[in-house]
Design a protein around this motif. Structure first.
Motif, PDB file in Angstrom:
ATOM      1  N   UNK A  81       0.833  -1.200   0.000  1.00 35.57           N
ATOM      2  CA  UNK A  81       0.000   0.000   0.000  1.00 35.57           C
ATOM      3  C   UNK A  81       0.869   1.253   0.000  1.00 35.57           C
ATOM      4  N   UNK A  82       0.373   2.333  -0.604  1.00 36.21           N
ATOM      5  CA  UNK A  82       1.103   3.608  -0.525  1.00 36.21           C
ATOM      6  C   UNK A  82       1.061   4.146   0.899  1.00 36.21           C
ATOM      7  N   UNK A  83       2.182   4.676   1.350  1.00 37.26           N
ATOM      8  CA  UNK A  83       2.312   5.082   2.749  1.00 37.26           C
ATOM      9  C   UNK A  83       1.853   6.509   3.005  1.00 37.26           C
ATOM     10  N   UNK A  84       1.481   7.230   1.983  1.00 39.13           N
ATOM     11  CA  UNK A  84       1.072   8.611   2.207  1.00 39.13           C
ATOM     12  C   UNK A  84       2.238   9.557   2.350  1.00 39.13           C
ATOM     13  N   UNK A  85       3.361   9.198   1.739  1.00 43.32           N
ATOM     14  CA  UNK A  85       4.536  10.064   1.773  1.00 43.32           C
ATOM     15  C   UNK A  85       4.238  11.387   1.061  1.00 43.32           C
ATOM     16  N   UNK A  86       4.661  12.508   1.620  1.00 43.62           N
ATOM     17  CA  UNK A  86       4.391  13.793   0.969  1.00 43.62           C
ATOM     18  C   UNK A  86       4.869  13.826  -0.475  1.00 43.62           C
ATOM     19  N   UNK A  87       4.006  14.278  -1.368  1.00 42.64           N
ATOM     20  CA  UNK A  87       4.339  14.447  -2.772  1.00 42.64           C
ATOM     21  C   UNK A  87       4.674  15.914  -3.022  1.00 42.64           C
ATOM     22  N   UNK A  88       5.534  16.162  -3.992  1.00 47.16           N
ATOM     23  CA  UNK A  88       6.012  17.517  -4.248  1.00 47.16           C
ATOM     24  C   UNK A  88       4.949  18.362  -4.930  1.00 47.16           C
ATOM     25  N   UNK A 108      -5.963   0.758  10.028  1.00 50.43           N
ATOM     26  CA  UNK A 108      -5.207  -0.487   9.853  1.00 50.43           C
ATOM     27  C   UNK A 108      -5.019  -0.819   8.372  1.00 50.43           C
ATOM     28  N   UNK A 109      -3.870  -1.401   8.047  1.00 50.92           N
ATOM     29  CA  UNK A 109      -3.555  -1.667   6.644  1.00 50.92           C
ATOM     30  C   UNK A 109      -4.610  -2.554   5.981  1.00 50.92           C
ATOM     31  N   UNK A 110      -5.069  -3.583   6.671  1.00 53.75           N
ATOM     32  CA  UNK A 110      -6.063  -4.482   6.075  1.00 53.75           C
ATOM     33  C   UNK A 110      -7.307  -3.727   5.642  1.00 53.75           C
ATOM     34  N   UNK A 123      -0.287 -13.718   4.988  1.00 46.83           N
ATOM     35  CA  UNK A 123       0.035 -12.766   3.927  1.00 46.83           C
ATOM     36  C   UNK A 123       0.974 -11.687   4.464  1.00 46.83           C
ATOM     37  N   UNK A 124       1.742 -11.130   3.558  1.00 44.44           N
ATOM     38  CA  UNK A 124       2.599  -9.986   3.867  1.00 44.44           C
ATOM     39  C   UNK A 124       1.798  -8.720   3.586  1.00 44.44           C
ATOM     40  N   UNK A 125       1.849  -7.778   4.505  1.00 46.12           N
ATOM     41  CA  UNK A 125       1.099  -6.535   4.375  1.00 46.12           C
ATOM     42  C   UNK A 125       2.039  -5.393   4.742  1.00 46.12           C
ATOM     43  N   UNK A 126       2.391  -4.567   3.761  1.00 46.59           N
ATOM     44  CA  UNK A 126       3.406  -3.531   3.975  1.00 46.59           C
ATOM     45  C   UNK A 126       3.019  -2.236   3.288  1.00 46.59           C
ATOM     46  N   UNK A 127       3.691  -1.176   3.679  1.00 45.75           N
ATOM     47  CA  UNK A 127       3.594   0.118   3.008  1.00 45.75           C
ATOM     48  C   UNK A 127       4.909   0.406   2.283  1.00 45.75           C
ATOM     49  N   UNK A 128       4.813   1.241   1.248  1.00 45.34           N
ATOM     50  CA  UNK A 128       6.007   1.708   0.543  1.00 45.34           C
ATOM     51  C   UNK A 128       6.006   3.233   0.524  1.00 45.34           C
ATOM     52  N   UNK A 129       7.184   3.792   0.541  1.00 47.43           N
ATOM     53  CA  UNK A 129       7.312   5.244   0.521  1.00 47.43           C
ATOM     54  C   UNK A 129       7.924   5.744  -0.785  1.00 47.43           C
ATOM     55  N   UNK A 130       7.893   4.897  -1.801  1.00 52.84           N
ATOM     56  CA  UNK A 130       8.349   5.263  -3.144  1.00 52.84           C
ATOM     57  C   UNK A 130       7.429   4.584  -4.141  1.00 52.84           C
ATOM     58  N   UNK A 131       7.586   4.901  -5.402  1.00 51.36           N
ATOM     59  CA  UNK A 131       6.768   4.230  -6.406  1.00 51.36           C
ATOM     60  C   UNK A 131       6.997   2.731  -6.385  1.00 51.36           C
ATOM     61  N   UNK A 132       8.239   2.330  -6.221  1.00 59.14           N
ATOM     62  CA  UNK A 132       8.611   0.919  -6.257  1.00 59.14           C
ATOM     63  C   UNK A 132       8.547   0.271  -4.879  1.00 59.14           C
TER      64      UNK A 132
END
Length: 220
Positions: A81-88, A108-110, A123-132
């Motif tokens: 899932x996208x982590x909500x990192x600030x976008x420019x 919650x992520x779920x 299952x693995x459930x994670x956030x990312x702070x970049x496109x990849x």
């Protein structure tokens, strides 16, 4: 906007199939998949990207089919899932930057995934702070997959030509066998979707539809 599910008219050009056949002696890079060493990596299937996007709605069933089968066969399912990192805002503009920052939702992520999906305890459930999802230091996914002995990733989700393509490229750079799921990724247009399939097939991994991948996982 029409929000009825749609399916991409995906294709790999015959000349690309012929090129790979001549270069390596076979059409597809990977002719077998070991389920226990394979992970389905589902990118950004959250309401922000799925609701109102017909092609994203159209891949929900295929993602569910793959996840269900892979669990039974001993593989892994990873929801990213996208982590909500600030976008420019200077790049995207203030309104789009705010929307992207909030795209992952809260809570919650779920509960932030598209509601038709069921997440299992293994299952693995994670956030990312970049496109990849595989860019070093921006998501814990690679370490979690390595811990499970995963060497092959099936890339699914949205948007095909942004976060899914970025994840596929970086996964290949890290040494994973990459399979881009032709009918379990979604973009805004067929042209965008197929351009990514071409790039992945030509340089970074393989491209297969859900049915073929299920056959490979089951050893058929």
């Amino acid at each position: 906007m029409n929000s009825s599910p749609r399916t991409h008219a995906w294709r790999i050009e015959d000349r690309e199939y012929a090129r790979q056949q001549q270069r390596r002696g076979r059409r597809h890079a990977y002719e077998n998949l070991v389920a226990e060493r394979t992970a389905l990596v589902v990118i950004d299937m959250v309401p922000f990207f799925v609701a109102g996007m017909p092609y994203a709605l159209g891949i929900v069933d295929n993602i569910t089919r793959l996840a269900t089968a892979l669990r039974v066969l001993g593989g892994a399912v990873a929801w990213v899932l996208p982590a909500g990192t600030p976008a420019r805002p200077d790049f995207y503009g203030p309104e789009a930057a705010r929307a992207l920052r909030e795209s992952g939702g809260t809570g919650p992520l779920r509960e932030r995934l598209w509601p038709e999906f069921q997440v299992h305890d293994r299952d693995v459930l994670v956030e990312k702070t970049a496109a990849s999802a595989f860019f070093p230091g921006r998501c814990p996914l690679p370490e979690l997959l390595d811990h499970r002995g995963i060497d092959t990733v099936l890339i699914a989700g949205t948007v095909t030509n942004v976060c899914c393509e970025s994840s596929a490229r970086d996964a290949a750079a890290l040494g994973y066998r990459v399979v881009m799921l032709a009918d379990a990724n979604a973009a805004r247009r067929d042209e965008d979707h197929n351009a990514t399939l071409h790039t992945i097939y030509r340089t970074f991994g393989d491209v297969r539809p859900t049915g073929e991948v299920l056959e490979l996982l089951r050893g058929r």
